[in-house]
Design an enzyme around this catalytic site. Structure first.
Site, PDB file in Angstrom:
ATOM      1  N   ARG A 165      -7.267   0.174 -10.257  1.00 27.08           N
ATOM      2  CA  ARG A 165      -7.652  -0.810 -11.263  1.00 27.08           C
ATOM      3  C   ARG A 165      -8.279  -0.169 -12.485  1.00 27.08           C
ATOM      4  O   ARG A 165      -8.185  -0.686 -13.587  1.00 27.08           O
ATOM      5  CB  ARG A 165      -8.653  -1.808 -10.661  1.00 27.08           C
ATOM      6  CG  ARG A 165      -8.015  -2.783  -9.712  1.00 27.08           C
ATOM      7  CD  ARG A 165      -9.030  -3.432  -8.819  1.00 27.08           C
ATOM      8  NE  ARG A 165      -9.611  -2.447  -7.906  1.00 27.08           N
ATOM      9  CZ  ARG A 165     -10.361  -2.758  -6.863  1.00 27.08           C
ATOM     10  NH1 ARG A 165     -10.650  -4.002  -6.627  1.00 27.08           N
ATOM     11  NH2 ARG A 165     -10.823  -1.818  -6.069  1.00 27.08           N
ATOM     12  N   LYS A 182     -20.006  -0.979   9.460  1.00 29.31           N
ATOM     13  CA  LYS A 182     -19.960  -1.810   8.256  1.00 29.31           C
ATOM     14  C   LYS A 182     -20.107  -3.294   8.594  1.00 29.31           C
ATOM     15  O   LYS A 182     -19.605  -3.759   9.607  1.00 29.31           O
ATOM     16  CB  LYS A 182     -18.612  -1.567   7.551  1.00 29.31           C
ATOM     17  CG  LYS A 182     -18.704  -1.532   6.041  1.00 29.31           C
ATOM     18  CD  LYS A 182     -17.447  -0.942   5.435  1.00 29.31           C
ATOM     19  CE  LYS A 182     -17.053  -1.687   4.171  1.00 29.31           C
ATOM     20  NZ  LYS A 182     -15.807  -1.171   3.595  1.00 29.31           N
ATOM     21  N   HIS A 238      -4.433  -7.935  -4.194  1.00 30.65           N
ATOM     22  CA  HIS A 238      -3.768  -7.251  -3.080  1.00 30.65           C
ATOM     23  C   HIS A 238      -2.324  -7.768  -2.929  1.00 30.65           C
ATOM     24  O   HIS A 238      -1.399  -6.979  -2.739  1.00 30.65           O
ATOM     25  CB  HIS A 238      -4.485  -7.520  -1.748  1.00 30.65           C
ATOM     26  CG  HIS A 238      -5.877  -6.970  -1.637  1.00 30.65           C
ATOM     27  ND1 HIS A 238      -6.965  -7.751  -1.296  1.00 30.65           N
ATOM     28  CD2 HIS A 238      -6.364  -5.710  -1.787  1.00 30.65           C
ATOM     29  CE1 HIS A 238      -8.056  -6.999  -1.242  1.00 30.65           C
ATOM     30  NE2 HIS A 238      -7.726  -5.758  -1.546  1.00 30.65           N
ATOM     31  N   SER A 286     -12.419  -7.724  -3.829  1.00 29.66           N
ATOM     32  CA  SER A 286     -12.972  -8.502  -2.720  1.00 29.66           C
ATOM     33  C   SER A 286     -14.483  -8.620  -2.874  1.00 29.66           C
ATOM     34  O   SER A 286     -15.076  -9.641  -2.524  1.00 29.66           O
ATOM     35  CB  SER A 286     -12.622  -7.846  -1.385  1.00 29.66           C
ATOM     36  OG  SER A 286     -11.234  -7.854  -1.192  1.00 29.66           O
TER      37      SER A 286
HETATM   38  P1  ADP Z   1     -11.405  -0.792   0.643  1.00 25.30           P
HETATM   39  O1  ADP Z   1     -12.350  -1.320   1.655  1.00 25.30           O
HETATM   40  O2  ADP Z   1     -10.615   0.409   1.060  1.00 25.30           O
HETATM   41  O3  ADP Z   1     -11.957  -0.678  -0.760  1.00 25.30           O
HETATM   42  P2  ADP Z   1     -10.067  -3.127  -0.320  1.00 25.30           P
HETATM   43  O4  ADP Z   1      -9.633  -4.230   0.573  1.00 25.30           O
HETATM   44  O5  ADP Z   1     -11.191  -3.410  -1.256  1.00 25.30           O
HETATM   45  O6  ADP Z   1     -10.326  -1.915   0.614  1.00 25.30           O
HETATM   46  O7  ADP Z   1      -8.842  -2.593  -1.175  1.00 25.30           O
HETATM   47  C1  ADP Z   1      -7.701  -2.041  -0.593  1.00 25.30           C
HETATM   48  C2  ADP Z   1      -6.770  -1.500  -1.675  1.00 25.30           C
HETATM   49  O8  ADP Z   1      -6.376  -2.550  -2.536  1.00 25.30           O
HETATM   50  C3  ADP Z   1      -7.369  -0.429  -2.576  1.00 25.30           C
HETATM   51  O9  ADP Z   1      -6.370   0.553  -2.832  1.00 25.30           O
HETATM   52  C4  ADP Z   1      -7.667  -1.158  -3.840  1.00 25.30           C
HETATM   53  O10 ADP Z   1      -7.600  -0.281  -4.957  1.00 25.30           O
HETATM   54  C5  ADP Z   1      -6.549  -2.147  -3.881  1.00 25.30           C
HETATM   55  N1  ADP Z   1      -6.900  -3.305  -4.671  1.00 25.30           N
HETATM   56  C6  ADP Z   1      -7.947  -4.122  -4.491  1.00 25.30           C
HETATM   57  N2  ADP Z   1      -7.987  -5.091  -5.425  1.00 25.30           N
HETATM   58  C7  ADP Z   1      -6.920  -4.872  -6.234  1.00 25.30           C
HETATM   59  C8  ADP Z   1      -6.418  -5.504  -7.412  1.00 25.30           C
HETATM   60  N3  ADP Z   1      -7.050  -6.541  -7.938  1.00 25.30           N
HETATM   61  N4  ADP Z   1      -5.300  -5.006  -7.972  1.00 25.30           N
HETATM   62  C9  ADP Z   1      -4.693  -3.926  -7.440  1.00 25.30           C
HETATM   63  N5  ADP Z   1      -5.118  -3.272  -6.357  1.00 25.30           N
HETATM   64  C10 ADP Z   1      -6.220  -3.737  -5.754  1.00 25.30           C
END
Ligand code: ADP
Length: 153
Positions: free
Chosen positions: A90, A41, A17, A128
């Site tokens: 990703r 959730k 992120h 995450s």
């Molecule tokens: P959600 O609950 O919407 O999936 P996340 O916190 O998992 O939220 O992810 C938020 C955003 O960050 C999403 O657009 C996801 O694709 C992006 N993201 C998560 N991990 C990565 C990563 N390792 N590299 C690039 N983008 C990421």
């Protein structure tokens, strides 16, 4: 003023992120990193902790605002005057999911534009979900986490 919202659960924020936000900073005047709160959730980390980790991580970045919202992302964007959403891609399953959400946000958000950045190879395996599994299993997730999270976990 180009304002983007980077929405997510950030449970917890990862180095993936962080890299994405840093790469997007030159494109926007302000980036709101906004935690979407879904009462149905279950989260591993509570909202205040997740907010604090993001705030500490971007404490020296004037363009970054950290916030949370309930209900529709598109309505949140309208409320704060953001015309852009930021999302990371990703892999192909991210794409399939994001495509639909982005088209929906275009309609619900009246032309809300989603900007996608493809993750750098070094970060494309980080999520995450994986980090939570490693933590729950008692493993070492330190290479996936920013300093602010590391010092608490
Ligand atoms: P959600 O609950 O919407 O999936 P996340 O916190 O998992 O939220 O992810 C938020 C955003 O960050 C999403 O657009 C996801 O694709 C992006 N993201 C998560 N991990 C990565 C990563 N390792 N590299 C690039 N983008 C990421």
């Amino acid at each position: 003023m180009k304002i983007a919202v980077f929405p997510g659960s950030f449970d917890p924020i990862t180095t993936g992120h962080v890299d994405l936000v840093k790469r997007a900073l030159p494109l926007f005047d302000k980036i709101y990193i906004a935690i979407g709160v879904n009462s149905q959730k279950k989260y591993l980390n509570d909202l205040d902790t997740r907010l604090r980790w993001i705030k500490e991580t971007f404490a020296n970045e004037e363009k970054v605002v950290v916030d949370s919202f309930e209900k529709l992302t598109a309505h949140y964007c309208q409320r704060i005057g953001a015309r852009y959403l930021l999302r990371g891609l990703r892999n192909a399953s991210d794409f399939d999911y994001e495509k639909t959400i982005s088209q929906l946000n275009d309609i619900v958000g009246g032309g809300l534009e989603t900007v996608f950045l493809i993750s750098r190879p070094a970060y494309s395996h980080i999520s995450s979900t994986i980090v939570r599994e490693i933590i729950k299993g008692g493993g070492d997730a330190s290479s996936f986490l920013p300093e602010a999270v590391l010092k608490d976990i």
